[in-house]
Design a protein around this motif. Structure first.
Motif, PDB file in Angstrom:
ATOM      1  N   SER A 797       0.828  -1.210   0.000  1.00 29.26           N
ATOM      2  CA  SER A 797       0.000   0.000   0.000  1.00 29.26           C
ATOM      3  C   SER A 797       0.860   1.258   0.000  1.00 29.26           C
ATOM      4  CB  SER A 797      -0.939  -0.002   1.212  1.00 29.26           C
ATOM      5  OG  SER A 797      -0.205  -0.074   2.417  1.00 29.26           O
ATOM      6  N   MET A 798       1.957   1.263   0.737  1.00 32.21           N
ATOM      7  CA  MET A 798       2.823   2.450   0.767  1.00 32.21           C
ATOM      8  C   MET A 798       3.550   2.633  -0.570  1.00 32.21           C
ATOM      9  SD  MET A 798       2.413   4.085   3.583  1.00 32.21           S
ATOM     10  CE  MET A 798       0.687   3.599   3.515  1.00 32.21           C
ATOM     11  N   THR A 799       3.908   1.526  -1.215  1.00 33.79           N
ATOM     12  CA  THR A 799       4.532   1.627  -2.540  1.00 33.79           C
ATOM     13  C   THR A 799       3.558   2.242  -3.537  1.00 33.79           C
ATOM     14  OG1 THR A 799       5.953  -0.289  -2.121  1.00 33.79           O
ATOM     15  CG2 THR A 799       5.592   0.331  -4.418  1.00 33.79           C
ATOM     16  N   ALA A 800       2.314   1.780  -3.505  1.00 30.55           N
ATOM     17  CA  ALA A 800       1.301   2.330  -4.423  1.00 30.55           C
ATOM     18  C   ALA A 800       1.055   3.802  -4.127  1.00 30.55           C
ATOM     19  CB  ALA A 800       0.001   1.540  -4.282  1.00 30.55           C
ATOM     20  N   ALA A 801       1.002   4.165  -2.841  1.00 32.12           N
ATOM     21  CA  ALA A 801       0.766   5.564  -2.474  1.00 32.12           C
ATOM     22  C   ALA A 801       1.912   6.456  -2.938  1.00 32.12           C
ATOM     23  CB  ALA A 801       0.589   5.681  -0.963  1.00 32.12           C
ATOM     24  N   PHE A 802       3.135   5.977  -2.769  1.00 37.79           N
ATOM     25  CA  PHE A 802       4.261   6.826  -3.148  1.00 37.79           C
ATOM     26  C   PHE A 802       4.384   6.935  -4.671  1.00 37.79           C
ATOM     27  CE2 PHE A 802       8.255   8.877  -3.190  1.00 37.79           C
ATOM     28  CZ  PHE A 802       8.409   9.437  -1.937  1.00 37.79           C
ATOM     29  N   LEU A 803       4.079   5.864  -5.377  1.00 35.25           N
ATOM     30  CA  LEU A 803       4.098   5.950  -6.841  1.00 35.25           C
ATOM     31  C   LEU A 803       3.037   6.937  -7.332  1.00 35.25           C
ATOM     32  CD1 LEU A 803       4.685   2.230  -7.882  1.00 35.25           C
ATOM     33  CD2 LEU A 803       6.294   4.143  -8.071  1.00 35.25           C
ATOM     34  N   ALA A 804       1.903   7.010  -6.633  1.00 33.22           N
ATOM     35  CA  ALA A 804       0.867   7.975  -7.007  1.00 33.22           C
ATOM     36  C   ALA A 804       1.367   9.403  -6.782  1.00 33.22           C
ATOM     37  CB  ALA A 804      -0.397   7.720  -6.188  1.00 33.22           C
ATOM     38  N   ILE A 805       2.054   9.623  -5.640  1.00 33.62           N
ATOM     39  CA  ILE A 805       2.636  10.940  -5.377  1.00 33.62           C
ATOM     40  C   ILE A 805       3.661  11.291  -6.447  1.00 33.62           C
ATOM     41  CG2 ILE A 805       4.085  12.246  -3.761  1.00 33.62           C
ATOM     42  CD1 ILE A 805       2.780  10.630  -1.493  1.00 33.62           C
ATOM     43  N   SER A 806       4.477  10.314  -6.812  1.00 36.13           N
ATOM     44  CA  SER A 806       5.507  10.535  -7.821  1.00 36.13           C
ATOM     45  C   SER A 806       4.889  10.847  -9.180  1.00 36.13           C
ATOM     46  CB  SER A 806       6.402   9.292  -7.921  1.00 36.13           C
ATOM     47  OG  SER A 806       6.984   8.994  -6.676  1.00 36.13           O
ATOM     48  N   ALA A 807       3.832  10.123  -9.515  1.00 40.95           N
ATOM     49  CA  ALA A 807       3.166  10.368 -10.800  1.00 40.95           C
ATOM     50  C   ALA A 807       2.595  11.778 -10.856  1.00 40.95           C
ATOM     51  CB  ALA A 807       2.063   9.337 -11.016  1.00 40.95           C
ATOM     52  N   LEU A 808       2.001  12.227  -9.743  1.00 42.28           N
ATOM     53  CA  LEU A 808       1.457  13.592  -9.702  1.00 42.28           C
ATOM     54  C   LEU A 808       2.574  14.622  -9.823  1.00 42.28           C
ATOM     55  CD1 LEU A 808      -0.901  15.549  -9.292  1.00 42.28           C
ATOM     56  CD2 LEU A 808      -0.555  15.312  -6.813  1.00 42.28           C
ATOM     57  N   ALA A 809       3.673  14.402  -9.058  1.00 40.86           N
ATOM     58  CA  ALA A 809       4.792  15.346  -9.101  1.00 40.86           C
ATOM     59  C   ALA A 809       5.423  15.395 -10.485  1.00 40.86           C
ATOM     60  CB  ALA A 809       5.836  14.955  -8.053  1.00 40.86           C
ATOM     61  N   SER A 810       5.404  14.293 -11.207  1.00 41.38           N
ATOM     62  CA  SER A 810       5.980  14.259 -12.557  1.00 41.38           C
ATOM     63  C   SER A 810       4.999  14.775 -13.603  1.00 41.38           C
ATOM     64  CB  SER A 810       6.383  12.818 -12.912  1.00 41.38           C
ATOM     65  OG  SER A 810       7.285  12.292 -11.956  1.00 41.38           O
ATOM     66  N   TRP A 811       3.708  14.584 -13.373  1.00 36.56           N
ATOM     67  CA  TRP A 811       2.701  14.973 -14.360  1.00 36.56           C
ATOM     68  C   TRP A 811       2.630  16.485 -14.537  1.00 36.56           C
ATOM     69  CZ3 TRP A 811      -1.911  17.730 -13.600  1.00 36.56           C
ATOM     70  CH2 TRP A 811      -2.772  17.764 -14.717  1.00 36.56           C
ATOM     71  N   LEU A 812       2.837  17.232 -13.431  1.00 36.18           N
ATOM     72  CA  LEU A 812       2.715  18.694 -13.516  1.00 36.18           C
ATOM     73  C   LEU A 812       3.723  19.302 -14.499  1.00 36.18           C
ATOM     74  CD1 LEU A 812       2.044  19.493  -9.752  1.00 36.18           C
ATOM     75  CD2 LEU A 812       0.415  19.581 -11.645  1.00 36.18           C
ATOM     76  N   PRO A 813       5.034  18.996 -14.383  1.00 43.17           N
ATOM     77  CA  PRO A 813       5.953  19.529 -15.400  1.00 43.17           C
ATOM     78  C   PRO A 813       5.766  18.850 -16.759  1.00 43.17           C
ATOM     79  CG  PRO A 813       7.152  18.178 -13.812  1.00 43.17           C
ATOM     80  CD  PRO A 813       5.774  18.355 -13.279  1.00 43.17           C
ATOM     81  N   ALA A 814       5.340  17.578 -16.767  1.00 41.56           N
ATOM     82  CA  ALA A 814       5.105  16.880 -18.040  1.00 41.56           C
ATOM     83  C   ALA A 814       3.967  17.548 -18.813  1.00 41.56           C
ATOM     84  CB  ALA A 814       4.779  15.414 -17.783  1.00 41.56           C
ATOM     85  N   ARG A 815       2.952  17.976 -18.088  1.00 44.29           N
ATOM     86  CA  ARG A 815       1.829  18.668 -18.729  1.00 44.29           C
ATOM     87  C   ARG A 815       2.302  19.963 -19.386  1.00 44.29           C
ATOM     88  NH1 ARG A 815      -1.819  22.457 -16.707  1.00 44.29           N
ATOM     89  NH2 ARG A 815      -3.888  22.447 -17.704  1.00 44.29           N
ATOM     90  N   ARG A 816       3.187  20.660 -18.681  1.00 45.87           N
ATOM     91  CA  ARG A 816       3.715  21.896 -19.251  1.00 45.87           C
ATOM     92  C   ARG A 816       4.574  21.603 -20.486  1.00 45.87           C
ATOM     93  NH1 ARG A 816       5.835  23.655 -14.983  1.00 45.87           N
ATOM     94  NH2 ARG A 816       8.011  23.117 -15.349  1.00 45.87           N
ATOM     95  N   ALA A 817       5.378  20.523 -20.395  1.00 48.08           N
ATOM     96  CA  ALA A 817       6.245  20.166 -21.521  1.00 48.08           C
ATOM     97  C   ALA A 817       5.432  19.776 -22.743  1.00 48.08           C
ATOM     98  CB  ALA A 817       7.170  19.027 -21.119  1.00 48.08           C
ATOM     99  N   SER A 818       4.316  19.077 -22.514  1.00 44.88           N
ATOM    100  CA  SER A 818       3.516  18.612 -23.646  1.00 44.88           C
ATOM    101  C   SER A 818       2.793  19.761 -24.354  1.00 44.88           C
ATOM    102  CB  SER A 818       2.490  17.576 -23.176  1.00 44.88           C
ATOM    103  OG  SER A 818       1.548  18.178 -22.295  1.00 44.88           O
ATOM    104  N   GLY A 819       2.727  20.907 -23.681  1.00 47.88           N
ATOM    105  CA  GLY A 819       2.063  22.048 -24.293  1.00 47.88           C
ATOM    106  C   GLY A 819       3.015  23.011 -24.982  1.00 47.88           C
ATOM    107  N   LEU A 820       4.308  22.630 -25.091  1.00 49.88           N
ATOM    108  CA  LEU A 820       5.285  23.514 -25.740  1.00 49.88           C
ATOM    109  C   LEU A 820       4.980  23.673 -27.240  1.00 49.88           C
ATOM    110  CD1 LEU A 820       8.663  22.326 -24.169  1.00 49.88           C
ATOM    111  CD2 LEU A 820       7.535  24.518 -23.778  1.00 49.88           C
ATOM    112  N   ASP A 821       5.265  24.856 -27.757  1.00 49.02           N
ATOM    113  CA  ASP A 821       5.205  25.110 -29.191  1.00 49.02           C
ATOM    114  C   ASP A 821       6.540  24.666 -29.791  1.00 49.02           C
ATOM    115  OD1 ASP A 821       4.946  26.011 -31.754  1.00 49.02           O
ATOM    116  OD2 ASP A 821       4.932  28.138 -31.230  1.00 49.02           O
ATOM    117  N   PRO A 822       6.563  23.652 -30.689  1.00 52.78           N
ATOM    118  CA  PRO A 822       7.835  23.120 -31.212  1.00 52.78           C
ATOM    119  C   PRO A 822       8.717  24.199 -31.844  1.00 52.78           C
ATOM    120  CG  PRO A 822       6.008  21.717 -31.845  1.00 52.78           C
ATOM    121  CD  PRO A 822       5.399  22.932 -31.237  1.00 52.78           C
ATOM    122  N   ALA A 823       8.125  25.088 -32.638  1.00 53.23           N
ATOM    123  CA  ALA A 823       8.924  26.108 -33.315  1.00 53.23           C
ATOM    124  C   ALA A 823       9.576  27.048 -32.326  1.00 53.23           C
ATOM    125  CB  ALA A 823       8.042  26.891 -34.290  1.00 53.23           C
TER     126      ALA A 823
END
Length: 829
Positions: A797-823
């Motif tokens: 249960s603690m492994t699943a909880a921490f992976l969820a925290i990690s996914a959230l912490a990674s998703w926030l900058p990933a969301r910003r990266a996915s919205g970059l204008d390539p040019a």
């Protein structure tokens, strides 16, 4: 480094308030939490006891190993044997025991006070100071004269008066500090007119573990007139305290004590069959033995939290140093030496540490106030937990260590600038790449430490849930409990006490809404139980078969009112509650041990309670086992006796079963009892639900603190991971632009960045799992309910909880990266 450098660094921090506030608050959390717990560690484990030369004070305890009974007090005779047999190693030995009694105040109303019976040398051994009057002297301890054999009661010699010394606090509270009370008698039930000889200096306390049943701040000390007859070996009361001679070793004293116990086992058959041994322990070690594992576990937890905070701030500084690579390269090109290059980073680290440490002290002050409210009753020296010189020194040291931990690596990196990158005109974001491995390593360390704390929190939570599910052996709901003191003061005969207790029961039953009334001594989950000896009839031929059990004196109707299940036979009736009746009730644990596979009803067992010799009693009923000390401990087997078995009047704890909120009946209970006898004192009024709640205090306290630390640690680790991924996104802007220009979808970019964060977390979790297993012993001392330190449910249960925290912490900058204008991303690089 000059004052100018400090001013410049301060201005730089002031221009970046978000960065400065984040770093300082992170350090404040780490320093504040660790300082709070260190204040407890300092007061309980490190600070010397407030006695003269306290390291030479030794506590003696009596063990009955064959009955699995530990740390009993001594009888008068056993104490004298120990004192006289260890004079080679102890310069002196004293003894004390305490209790609570009811005495009349000046206006006649009753007051409960704590009373200590102490040997005449007690205050000298402890190094206590007498503020007014005198200390005890040898004359005060002359034994009471013994009547001649077969002498009539009216021919007994007159009893010698007692001698009393008051605590300063009681002297001020009761007598207003009036020194004229010296030399006057005071009224103490059972004591022939003690004379007040002196007053102690303020603040003197007795420090014993809670289960030793010693009052920490007695109001009155009475000189003990020790008796010497061997019959008193069955009356355990004295807690011996010895003072080691200069140069004497505790091991040598223990050897002498072992010899004394061995001689007693040879001389007295009861000592041999019980397995009588003596153990000696330094007084402070004896005091903290029960709470030391919990305190050390909490200290390890906050050190982990402080390290996580340092790692987080270290990562912030690494990013800052990476962003300033061009600045450092220019400085180096202009001839700045290594010291001038590292100075800005080190000064920033120190300034952040100072700000964080000051804020942390504020958090620690608030934390200590909260600890005093939340701490369990078994935490000794709680009144000494404060911010003193030692705590301030620790906080300053923690702050300096933090600055060194999170500042040294960024400073070293700043001292080796990538000069060629500047000359080649490489962008600032590429400078971040040189420290990527180090930042990733720091995050993995954060995750590992946070995961260890989460495992500890999860294990404690699982223990707490198990604790909630444990059946205490009675129904605590709709049950009001209280104590009645003073029933025996004006009722000298058993018949008078029995008659009055019957009146009390009937009057309480007459209160509207009361369904049933009962009383017991002691009450379950109070920890006030003491063992007696029992055995089957085989023990009459072989005394080694006697075992220890807890006993309880109850009124008829006790099991019905408490709703303790009756498993076989019957419960007590009024006919059983008569003198010289031999019917007893046992719990299912004793019945199974005494008569395995058989019915215990109608069978006999031997007990030693009223006399030194064993007497035969008959089992009339078997009930479910009740938890007597805490929900976490099963405890010993139990035997129940009716009140008249010991002459009536032993009952102190009472309980009412009500049809509605039991707390609302307190005023009616007090009014009813006051109308019966104004001299009765009613105290410790609380619901049985509160009794059950209080019995979980130790586990709840540790769970609360470790959980708070674990949540903070997980958030800090999540923030650290977010920072590293955000930095990585900035570093990989051109790469992301190329991928998107080549047709990569937004989801692909999200998955790429989140996967990076999860890989870092997974590596940290693996390290954390290994660390948790290795540190299992640290937390195992706090676990109850059969929960193991390797509990698979917790780890999953603690492994699943921490992976969820990690996914959230990674998703926030990933969301910003996915919205970059390539040019735009390619153009900026």
């Amino acid at each position: 480094m000059t004052l100018k450098d400090v001013i410049i660094a301060a201005r730089i921090l002031a221009k970046r308030p978000a960065y400065t506030l984040t770093a300082a608050l992170t350090i404040a959390l780490g320093v504040g939490a660790s300082t709070t717990i260190f204040s407890v560690t300092n007061a309980v484990l490190l600070k010397p006891l407030p006695y003269r030369d306290p390291n030479k004070l030794v506590i003696a305890g009596m063990d009955l190993r064959k009955r699995d009974v530990r740390d009993l007090p001594f009888s008068n005779a056993d104490y004298i044997d120990l004192r006289d047999g260890t004079k080679e190693y102890f310069s002196d030995m004293a003894g004390v025991f305490t209790g609570r009694i009811v005495v009349p105040q000046e206006d006649g109303t009753p007051e409960q006070i704590s009373l200590a019976i102490a040997t005449t040398n007690f205050f000298d051994v402890m190094g206590a100071k007498i503020l007014l009057g005198r200390d005890f002297n040898a004359q005060d301890g002359i034994p009471q004269p013994q009547p001649p054999p077969n002498a009539a009661a009216d021919n007994a010699p007159a009893r010698l008066p007692g001698t009393a010394i008051l605590s300063y606090e009681y002297f001020r509270r009761r007598y207003g500090g009036n020194t004229s009370v010296l030399g006057h008698n005071i009224t103490i039930p059972g004591q022939p007119g003690p004379v007040i000889a002196g007053v102690l200096a303020p603040g003197f306390r007795l420090y014993f573990p809670p289960d030793a049943d010693v009052q920490p701040a007695p109001d009155i000390y009475i000189a003990n007139r020790l008796g010497y007859d061997s019959a008193e070996r069955n009356d355990f009361s004295i807690r011996p305290i010895g003072r080691l001679k200069e140069g004497a070793l505790l091991q040598s004293a223990q050897g002498a004590a072992d010899g004394i116990a061995a001689q007693a086992r040879q001389t007295f058959s009861i000592d041999e069959t019980a397995g009588y041994y003596i153990h000696l322990a330094p007084m402070r070690q004896h005091l903290v033995a029960a709470v030391k594992p919990a305190i050390l576990t909490l200290m390890v937890s906050v050190i982990f939290l402080l390290l996580i905070a340092c790692a987080n701030v270290g990562n912030l500084l690494l990013v800052r140093a990476s962003l300033r690579q061009q600045e450092f390269s220019v400085r180096a090109a202009l001839g700045a030496n290594r010291l001038r290059l590292v100075a800005p980073i080190l000064i920033e680290a120190v300034l952040l540490s100072v700000i964080g440490t000051v804020a942390g002290l504020g958090l620690a002050w608030a934390g200590i106030l909260a600890l005093r409210v939340l701490a369990p009753a078994n935490l000794p020296r709680l009144e000494d937990v404060r911010i003193d010189g030692a705590v301030l020194a620790y906080s300053a040291l923690a702050g300096l260590a933090s600055a060194a931990i999170f500042g040294i690596v960024p400073a070293l990196r700043a001292s080796r600038p990538a000069l060629m990158n500047v000359l080649r005109g490489i962008s600032r974001t590429s400078g971040m790449g040189s420290g990527a491995f180090l930042r990733n390593a720091v995050v993995m360390a954060e995750v590992a430490l946070s995961f260890i704390l989460l495992i500890g929190s999860g294990l404690m939570f699982r223990s707490f849930l198990k604790l909630q599910a444990i059946d205490p052996g009675f129904d605590p709901h709709h049950l009001l409990t209280f104590q009645i003191q003073g029933i025996g003061n004006n009722r000298k005969t058993p018949e008078q006490r029995a008659a009055f207790m019957h009146v009390v029961t009937e009057q309480l039953k007459s209160i509207p809404g009361v369904q049933s009334v009962t009383g017991s001594f002691p009450f379950p989950l109070t920890g006030e139980f003491s063992p007696i000896r029992w055995g089957t009839e085989d023990a009459a031929r072989d005394p080694s078969r006697f075992q220890a059990t807890d006993f309880q004196i109850v009124l008829p109707g006790y099991f019905e009112a408490m709703r303790t299940p009756l498993l076989a036979g019957r419960t007590f009736t009024d006919d059983d509650n008569m003198p010289k009746r031999d019917g007893v009730i046992v719990d299912d644990a004793l019945a199974a041990k005494a008569f395995p596979g058989q019915s215990a009803i109608g069978k006999h067992i031997l007990i030693r309670l009223r006399t030194p010799e064993a007497e035969k009693v008959q089992i009339i009923g078997v009930v479910a086992h009740q938890r007597v000390t805490s929900l976490a401990e099963v405890g010993r087997e139990q035997i129940y006796f009716p009140d008249a078995f010991l002459g009536s009047g032993a009952i102190q704890s009472w309980a009412l079963r009500t049809g509605s909120d039991p707390a609302s009946y307190e005023s009616q209970v007090r009014a009813t009892l006051k109308a019966l006898d104004p001299q009765l004192l009613v105290n410790k009024v609380q619901t049985a639900d509160s009794v059950v709640y209080d019995s979980q205090a130790g586990t709840r306290f540790s769970l609360l603190l470790i959980s708070v630390f674990a949540v903070i640690a997980a958030l800090l680790a999540g923030v650290g991971l977010y920072g590293v991924i955000s930095t990585s996104v900035r570093q990989r802007t051109s790469e992301i632009g190329v991928r998107m220009a080549m047709g990569a979808e937004r989801g692909d970019i999200l998955l790429l960045i989140v996967a990076q964060g999860l890989r870092l977390s997974a590596a940290g979790i693996v390290i954390g799992v290994i660390g948790s297993i290795l540190l299992g012993r640290v937390i195992s001392a706090l676990l109850v309910g059969g929960i193991k330190s390797t509990d698979a449910t917790t780890y999953v249960s603690m492994t699943a909880a921490f992976l969820a925290i990690s996914a959230l912490a990674s998703w926030l900058p990933a969301r910003r990266a996915s919205g970059l204008d390539p040019a735009r991303a390619l153009r900026e690089q």
